[in-house]
Design an enzyme around this catalytic site. Structure first.
Site, PDB file in Angstrom:
ATOM      1  N   ARG A  53       0.834  -1.213   0.000  1.00 25.46           N
ATOM      2  CA  ARG A  53       0.000   0.000   0.000  1.00 25.46           C
ATOM      3  C   ARG A  53       0.871   1.267   0.000  1.00 25.46           C
ATOM      4  O   ARG A  53       0.583   2.240   0.691  1.00 25.46           O
ATOM      5  CB  ARG A  53      -0.923   0.037   1.226  1.00 25.46           C
ATOM      6  CG  ARG A  53      -1.972  -1.060   1.267  1.00 25.46           C
ATOM      7  CD  ARG A  53      -2.996  -0.872   0.154  1.00 25.46           C
ATOM      8  NE  ARG A  53      -4.177  -1.678   0.369  1.00 25.46           N
ATOM      9  CZ  ARG A  53      -4.315  -2.949   0.006  1.00 25.46           C
ATOM     10  NH1 ARG A  53      -3.321  -3.565  -0.608  1.00 25.46           N
ATOM     11  NH2 ARG A  53      -5.440  -3.597   0.243  1.00 25.46           N
ATOM     12  N   GLU A  59      -4.933   3.897   6.381  1.00 26.68           N
ATOM     13  CA  GLU A  59      -4.634   3.723   4.962  1.00 26.68           C
ATOM     14  C   GLU A  59      -5.277   4.854   4.160  1.00 26.68           C
ATOM     15  O   GLU A  59      -4.786   5.271   3.116  1.00 26.68           O
ATOM     16  CB  GLU A  59      -5.190   2.369   4.514  1.00 26.68           C
ATOM     17  CG  GLU A  59      -4.604   1.883   3.224  1.00 26.68           C
ATOM     18  CD  GLU A  59      -5.613   1.198   2.359  1.00 26.68           C
ATOM     19  OE1 GLU A  59      -6.074   1.841   1.397  1.00 26.68           O
ATOM     20  OE2 GLU A  59      -5.930   0.033   2.630  1.00 26.68           O
ATOM     21  N   SER A  71     -10.685  -0.636   3.221  1.00 29.73           N
ATOM     22  CA  SER A  71      -9.897  -0.785   4.455  1.00 29.73           C
ATOM     23  C   SER A  71      -9.507   0.594   4.967  1.00 29.73           C
ATOM     24  O   SER A  71      -8.905   1.374   4.220  1.00 29.73           O
ATOM     25  CB  SER A  71      -8.613  -1.560   4.184  1.00 29.73           C
ATOM     26  OG  SER A  71      -8.904  -2.829   3.680  1.00 29.73           O
TER      27      SER A  71
HETATM   28  N1  EPU Z   1     -10.751 -10.937  10.072  1.00 30.46           N
HETATM   29  C1  EPU Z   1     -11.460 -11.044  11.247  1.00 30.46           C
HETATM   30  N2  EPU Z   1     -12.421 -10.097  11.536  1.00 30.46           N
HETATM   31  C2  EPU Z   1     -12.705  -9.087  10.687  1.00 30.46           C
HETATM   32  C3  EPU Z   1     -11.979  -8.974   9.489  1.00 30.46           C
HETATM   33  C4  EPU Z   1     -11.001  -9.912   9.204  1.00 30.46           C
HETATM   34  O1  EPU Z   1     -11.248 -11.954  12.031  1.00 30.46           O
HETATM   35  O2  EPU Z   1     -13.579  -8.293  11.018  1.00 30.46           O
HETATM   36  C5  EPU Z   1      -9.759 -11.957   9.731  1.00 30.46           C
HETATM   37  C6  EPU Z   1     -10.301 -12.848   8.626  1.00 30.46           C
HETATM   38  O3  EPU Z   1     -10.982 -13.941   9.131  1.00 30.46           O
HETATM   39  C7  EPU Z   1      -9.056 -13.281   7.907  1.00 30.46           C
HETATM   40  C8  EPU Z   1      -8.101 -12.140   8.115  1.00 30.46           C
HETATM   41  O4  EPU Z   1      -8.621 -11.336   9.162  1.00 30.46           O
HETATM   42  O5  EPU Z   1      -8.504 -14.412   8.520  1.00 30.46           O
HETATM   43  C9  EPU Z   1      -7.879 -11.321   6.856  1.00 30.46           C
HETATM   44  O6  EPU Z   1      -9.136 -10.810   6.393  1.00 30.46           O
HETATM   45  P1  EPU Z   1      -9.433 -10.524   4.848  1.00 30.46           P
HETATM   46  O7  EPU Z   1      -9.118 -11.706   4.025  1.00 30.46           O
HETATM   47  O8  EPU Z   1     -10.790  -9.946   4.749  1.00 30.46           O
HETATM   48  O9  EPU Z   1      -8.343  -9.458   4.432  1.00 30.46           O
HETATM   49  P2  EPU Z   1      -7.771  -8.163   5.168  1.00 30.46           P
HETATM   50  O10 EPU Z   1      -6.363  -8.426   5.560  1.00 30.46           O
HETATM   51  O11 EPU Z   1      -8.703  -7.721   6.218  1.00 30.46           O
HETATM   52  C10 EPU Z   1      -6.755  -7.125   2.975  1.00 30.46           C
HETATM   53  C11 EPU Z   1      -6.819  -5.827   2.219  1.00 30.46           C
HETATM   54  C12 EPU Z   1      -8.143  -5.711   1.477  1.00 30.46           C
HETATM   55  C13 EPU Z   1      -8.235  -6.887   0.512  1.00 30.46           C
HETATM   56  C14 EPU Z   1      -8.151  -8.196   1.315  1.00 30.46           C
HETATM   57  C15 EPU Z   1      -8.136  -9.414   0.440  1.00 30.46           C
HETATM   58  C16 EPU Z   1      -5.447  -4.273   3.489  1.00 30.46           C
HETATM   59  C17 EPU Z   1      -5.421  -3.077   4.386  1.00 30.46           C
HETATM   60  N3  EPU Z   1      -6.653  -4.707   3.146  1.00 30.46           N
HETATM   61  O12 EPU Z   1      -7.785  -7.089   3.971  1.00 30.46           O
HETATM   62  O13 EPU Z   1      -8.121  -4.516   0.710  1.00 30.46           O
HETATM   63  O14 EPU Z   1      -9.455  -6.847  -0.220  1.00 30.46           O
HETATM   64  O15 EPU Z   1      -6.918  -8.207   2.083  1.00 30.46           O
HETATM   65  O16 EPU Z   1      -6.898  -9.540  -0.170  1.00 30.46           O
HETATM   66  O17 EPU Z   1      -4.387  -4.780   3.126  1.00 30.46           O
HETATM   67  C18 EPU Z   1      -8.745  -2.213   0.692  1.00 30.46           C
HETATM   68  O18 EPU Z   1      -7.546  -1.947   0.615  1.00 30.46           O
HETATM   69  O19 EPU Z   1      -9.626  -1.314   0.707  1.00 30.46           O
HETATM   70  C19 EPU Z   1      -9.162  -3.604   0.801  1.00 30.46           C
HETATM   71  C20 EPU Z   1     -10.432  -3.958   0.973  1.00 30.46           C
END
Ligand code: EPU
Length: 338
Positions: free
Chosen positions: A164, A334, A238
């Site tokens: 990012r 972010e 995010s």
């Molecule tokens: N999780 C929770 N509770 C929550 C949210 C997430 O326990 O409320 C856990 C999920 O179960 C999972 C882990 O956290 O094990 C990761 O969650 P997720 O796959 O949804 O991805 P993220 O790390 O929360 C990142 C990006 C997203 C992108 C997703 C998928 C960042 C800041 N965000 O989110 O990007 O869509 O991975 O690759 O890196 C964005 O930048 O706007 C965005 C949505």
């Protein structure tokens, strides 16, 4: 060039925050962009370049000139044995471009389906999702430099891409405008289905022979199920980055929290799932007035109607404080707060 005064830009920011720009203009050519920058210099106005407005949080009216980039066009520049080099102008909608690529047999961006925003903003924060980052398929971009009034090309290594992050969020912040981005796309698809949620969704879809369109559909299904649609509830995706911690900090936390969600990085550090940390602090589904934390993804802050940017910032600070108290981890925003 048409300049509007005291122009409401609520519909131009995905958080749907009601604010005005002192001056506003749309530019659909480089000439018009130069005129707009000339106007800002003449009247000593600060400039805010607006793409899709999907990574911004306004906390007040903008007292300078907002320039909405409307440069359009997609073209195939060249090809070699394995790749197509496809150029998209900054004002193209990101997901329309991804769909166009999937339909045309230009592969690689399918995991980045349905990300809100425009092409011009995509390299600035090196957008990423489901195991793919923009930098994996970035070839070069054209950047209009305010100081020299010239267009300069930046190749992949010039951009200093990170998680990012890029040169455009650092040394070149507010120094110019991305005009177009050229992507290096595969002729033969390389399916990236390793990210847990994609695997699960493809299994659920019971695909017999996997195609790029199936990957795009799987990503769209996951995003629709987890992330709020900005057309319905104001948000900027995010709100925080996933924090990176040292190996020692990671061991300490995993001893205390057996369910900790983390991903090992190549350099031995660990990326923690900020959504999980925030969720564990009990914020998921929280609402105060019209500001809230999304019910399916704690990383996303939402505007249920008429909240202000300051209310969202206040909520974000409370979240950062509680994550720090419980885990000793500093979250970083972010979203750009203006
Ligand atoms: N999780 C929770 N509770 C929550 C949210 C997430 O326990 O409320 C856990 C999920 O179960 C999972 C882990 O956290 O094990 C990761 O969650 P997720 O796959 O949804 O991805 P993220 O790390 O929360 C990142 C990006 C997203 C992108 C997703 C998928 C960042 C800041 N965000 O989110 O990007 O869509 O991975 O690759 O890196 C964005 O930048 O706007 C965005 C949505």
């Amino acid at each position: 060039m048409e300049i509007k005064e005291n122009y409401n830009i609520q519909h131009l920011n995905s958080f749907d925050i009601k604010v005005d720009a002192k001056y506003f203009t749309k530019v659909a050519s480089i000439l018009k962009l130069q005129e707009a920058i000339g106007f800002s210099e003449q009247y000593n106005l600060s400039v805010l370049i607006l793409g899709g407005g999907s990574n911004l949080l306004f906390t007040q009216d903008f007292q300078g000139l907002v320039v909405k980039i409307n440069l359009k066009g997609i073209s195939l520049r060249k090809e070699d044995e394995n790749h197509f080099y496809v150029k998209a102008c900054a004002g193209e909608n990101w997901d329309d471009f991804v769909k166009f690529c999937c339909d045309s047999g230009y592969y690689g961006l399918e995991n980045l389906s349905l990300i809100p925003g425009n092409v011009g903003a995509s390299p600035i924060q090196n957008i990423g999702a489901y195991g793919v980052e923009l930098k994996d398929h970035f070839y070069e971009l054209e950047f209009y430099d305010f100081a020299t009034r010239k267009i300069r090309n930046y190749n992949n290594s010039d951009c200093n891409f990170g998680y990012r992050n890029s040169i455009f969020k650092n040394e070149l912040k507010q120094k110019g405008v991305v005009l177009s981005v050229t992507f290096k796309l595969d002729k033969i698809p390389k399916f990236k289905t390793g990210y847990g949620a994609i695997k699960e969704e493809l299994d659920r879809m019971e695909i017999i022979k996997l195609t790029v369109k199936d990957i795009r559909n799987a990503v769209i299904n996951i995003r629709r199920s987890k992330l709020p649609d900005p057309e319905e509830i104001g948000n900027a995706g995010s709100f925080f980055k996933n924090p990176v911690v040292s190996n020692e900090k990671h061991s300490e936390l995993s001893k205390r929290f057996s369910e900790l969600v983390s991903f090992k990085q190549q350099n031995g550090t660990y990326k923690l799932a900020a959504g999980w940390l925030i969720d564990q602090c009990g914020w998921k589904g929280y609402r105060k007035g019209d500001a809230g934390v999304h019910k399916n993804q704690a990383l996303v802050l939402v505007n249920y109607g008429k909240t202000s940017g300051n209310e969202i910032v206040k909520l974000s600070k409370e979240i950062m404080h509680s994550v720090n108290q419980k885990f000793g981890v500093e979250l970083e925003r972010e979203v750009n707060v203006v």
